[in-house]
Design a protein around this motif. Structure first.
Motif, PDB file in Angstrom:
ATOM      1  N   ALA A  36      -5.377  -8.308  -7.218  1.00 11.01           N
ATOM      2  CA  ALA A  36      -4.319  -7.801  -6.351  1.00 11.01           C
ATOM      3  C   ALA A  36      -4.279  -8.665  -5.095  1.00 11.01           C
ATOM      4  CB  ALA A  36      -4.596  -6.347  -5.981  1.00 11.01           C
ATOM      5  N   THR A  38      -2.555  -9.353  -1.368  1.00  7.45           N
ATOM      6  CA  THR A  38      -1.758  -8.775  -0.295  1.00  7.45           C
ATOM      7  C   THR A  38      -1.743  -9.731   0.887  1.00  7.45           C
ATOM      8  OG1 THR A  38      -3.643  -7.549   0.587  1.00  7.45           O
ATOM      9  CG2 THR A  38      -2.240  -6.390  -0.963  1.00  7.45           C
ATOM     10  N   LYS A  45       0.089 -16.334  -0.633  1.00 12.60           N
ATOM     11  CA  LYS A  45      -0.205 -15.681  -1.918  1.00 12.60           C
ATOM     12  C   LYS A  45       0.142 -16.591  -3.098  1.00 12.60           C
ATOM     13  CE  LYS A  45       2.315 -12.125  -0.785  1.00 12.60           C
ATOM     14  NZ  LYS A  45       2.603 -12.491   0.603  1.00 12.60           N
ATOM     15  N   ALA A 117       0.795  -6.342  -4.444  1.00 12.08           N
ATOM     16  CA  ALA A 117       0.226  -5.331  -5.339  1.00 12.08           C
ATOM     17  C   ALA A 117       0.210  -3.933  -4.733  1.00 12.08           C
ATOM     18  CB  ALA A 117      -1.184  -5.736  -5.757  1.00 12.08           C
ATOM     19  N   HIS A 118       0.081  -3.829  -3.440  1.00 13.54           N
ATOM     20  CA  HIS A 118      -0.037  -2.515  -2.807  1.00 13.54           C
ATOM     21  C   HIS A 118       1.247  -2.082  -2.111  1.00 13.54           C
ATOM     22  CE1 HIS A 118      -4.248  -3.970  -3.169  1.00 13.54           C
ATOM     23  NE2 HIS A 118      -4.273  -2.850  -3.851  1.00 13.54           N
ATOM     24  N   PRO A 122      -1.816   2.235  -2.556  1.00 16.84           N
ATOM     25  CA  PRO A 122      -3.041   1.777  -3.213  1.00 16.84           C
ATOM     26  C   PRO A 122      -3.221   2.425  -4.584  1.00 16.84           C
ATOM     27  CG  PRO A 122      -3.571   3.401  -1.557  1.00 16.84           C
ATOM     28  CD  PRO A 122      -2.081   3.156  -1.467  1.00 16.84           C
ATOM     29  N   ASP A 123      -4.069   1.842  -5.363  1.00 16.16           N
ATOM     30  CA  ASP A 123      -4.526   2.412  -6.634  1.00 16.16           C
ATOM     31  C   ASP A 123      -3.462   2.497  -7.729  1.00 16.16           C
ATOM     32  OD1 ASP A 123      -7.071   2.735  -5.500  1.00 16.16           O
ATOM     33  OD2 ASP A 123      -6.479   4.653  -4.646  1.00 16.16           O
ATOM     34  N   TRP A 125      -2.964  -0.128  -9.595  1.00 15.99           N
ATOM     35  CA  TRP A 125      -3.536  -1.050 -10.576  1.00 15.99           C
ATOM     36  C   TRP A 125      -5.029  -0.780 -10.695  1.00 15.99           C
ATOM     37  CZ3 TRP A 125       0.782  -3.192 -12.144  1.00 15.99           C
ATOM     38  CH2 TRP A 125       1.809  -3.313 -11.237  1.00 15.99           C
ATOM     39  N   GLU A 127      -7.261  -2.999 -10.448  1.00 13.96           N
ATOM     40  CA  GLU A 127      -7.648  -4.362 -10.118  1.00 13.96           C
ATOM     41  C   GLU A 127      -9.151  -4.490 -10.008  1.00 13.96           C
ATOM     42  OE1 GLU A 127      -6.515  -2.615  -6.030  1.00 13.96           O
ATOM     43  OE2 GLU A 127      -5.664  -2.553  -8.006  1.00 13.96           O
ATOM     44  N   ASP A 130      -9.487  -7.313  -4.850  1.00 14.11           N
ATOM     45  CA  ASP A 130      -8.395  -7.335  -3.881  1.00 14.11           C
ATOM     46  C   ASP A 130      -8.574  -8.588  -3.041  1.00 14.11           C
ATOM     47  OD1 ASP A 130      -7.050  -4.928  -4.426  1.00 14.11           O
ATOM     48  OD2 ASP A 130      -8.418  -3.777  -3.171  1.00 14.11           O
ATOM     49  N   THR A 132      -6.949 -10.372   0.259  1.00 14.13           N
ATOM     50  CA  THR A 132      -6.060 -10.212   1.397  1.00 14.13           C
ATOM     51  C   THR A 132      -6.014 -11.529   2.155  1.00 14.13           C
ATOM     52  OG1 THR A 132      -6.717  -7.889   1.570  1.00 14.13           O
ATOM     53  CG2 THR A 132      -5.600  -8.858   3.471  1.00 14.13           C
ATOM     54  N   ARG A 148     -13.388  -4.305  -6.607  1.00 17.00           N
ATOM     55  CA  ARG A 148     -13.028  -2.898  -6.834  1.00 17.00           C
ATOM     56  C   ARG A 148     -13.714  -2.343  -8.083  1.00 17.00           C
ATOM     57  NH1 ARG A 148      -9.669   0.193  -3.642  1.00 17.00           N
ATOM     58  NH2 ARG A 148      -8.592   0.879  -5.470  1.00 17.00           N
TER      59      ARG A 148
END
Length: 164
Positions: A36, A38, A45, A117-118, A122-123, A125, A127, A130, A132, A148
């Motif tokens: 994921a 972010t 990204k 992704a978020h 949250p949650d 996926w 994943e 994460d 960032t 995660r």
């Protein structure tokens, strides 16, 4: 986070350095990994996914581009691995995610990288890690890689060992 404590932090001073970090992660990713991503617009990204693809053996002749309009791009790497690159930026409602066929894309036969992704909370996926990317200055990014799952924890620990 699910009680996992190992986090890898890196300050990147250029897109090339961000790609080099992602390339190392790409070499460590096992099929089925879900990443994921972010960060704000322009945080790197897509540059990160370009490096990830290089680490997975995606040919340089196959340019990795943002799937902002197509929403999903797939790239074949070495050893039969496929990178599935998803971008949720243009979606406006979480129900649209189902239309992408994410169940098939995250069935364990791919490494999946999800930009934004978020966006819908949250949650969404399962994943493994994460990532960032925070903008510090024009080309400087703070990158945090947080696990995660146990699979993500193992990957982060390997990444830390590679960088020590």
């Amino acid at each position: 986070m699910t009680g996992l404590s190992t986090v890898f932090r890196h300050r990147s001073s250029s897109p090339e350095e961000t790609q080099a970090l992602a390339e190392r992660i790409g070499r460590l990713c096992a099929t089925g990994a879900v990443i994921a991503l972010t960060g704000d617009l322009g945080s790197g990204k897509t540059a990160f996914v370009q490096g990830l693809a290089r680490g997975m053996g995606v040919s340089a002749a196959c340019p990795v581009t943002s799937p902002s309009y197509t929403l999903v791009n797939q790239y074949s790497g070495t050893g039969g691995q496929t990178l599935c690159h998803i971008d949720l930026y243009r979606l406006v409602h979480p129900d649209q995610i189902e239309d992408l066929g994410t169940d098939e894309l995250m069935d364990g036969d791919h490494v999946t990288a999800i930009e934004w992704a978020h966006k819908f909370g949250p949650d969404l996926w399962k994943e493994d890690i994460d990532i960032t990317l925070d903008i510090v200055e024009d080309t400087v990014r703070d990158i945090c890689v947080a696990p995660r799952t146990a699979k993500g924890e193992a990957l982060v620990e390997q990444l830390i060992q590679m960088n020590s």
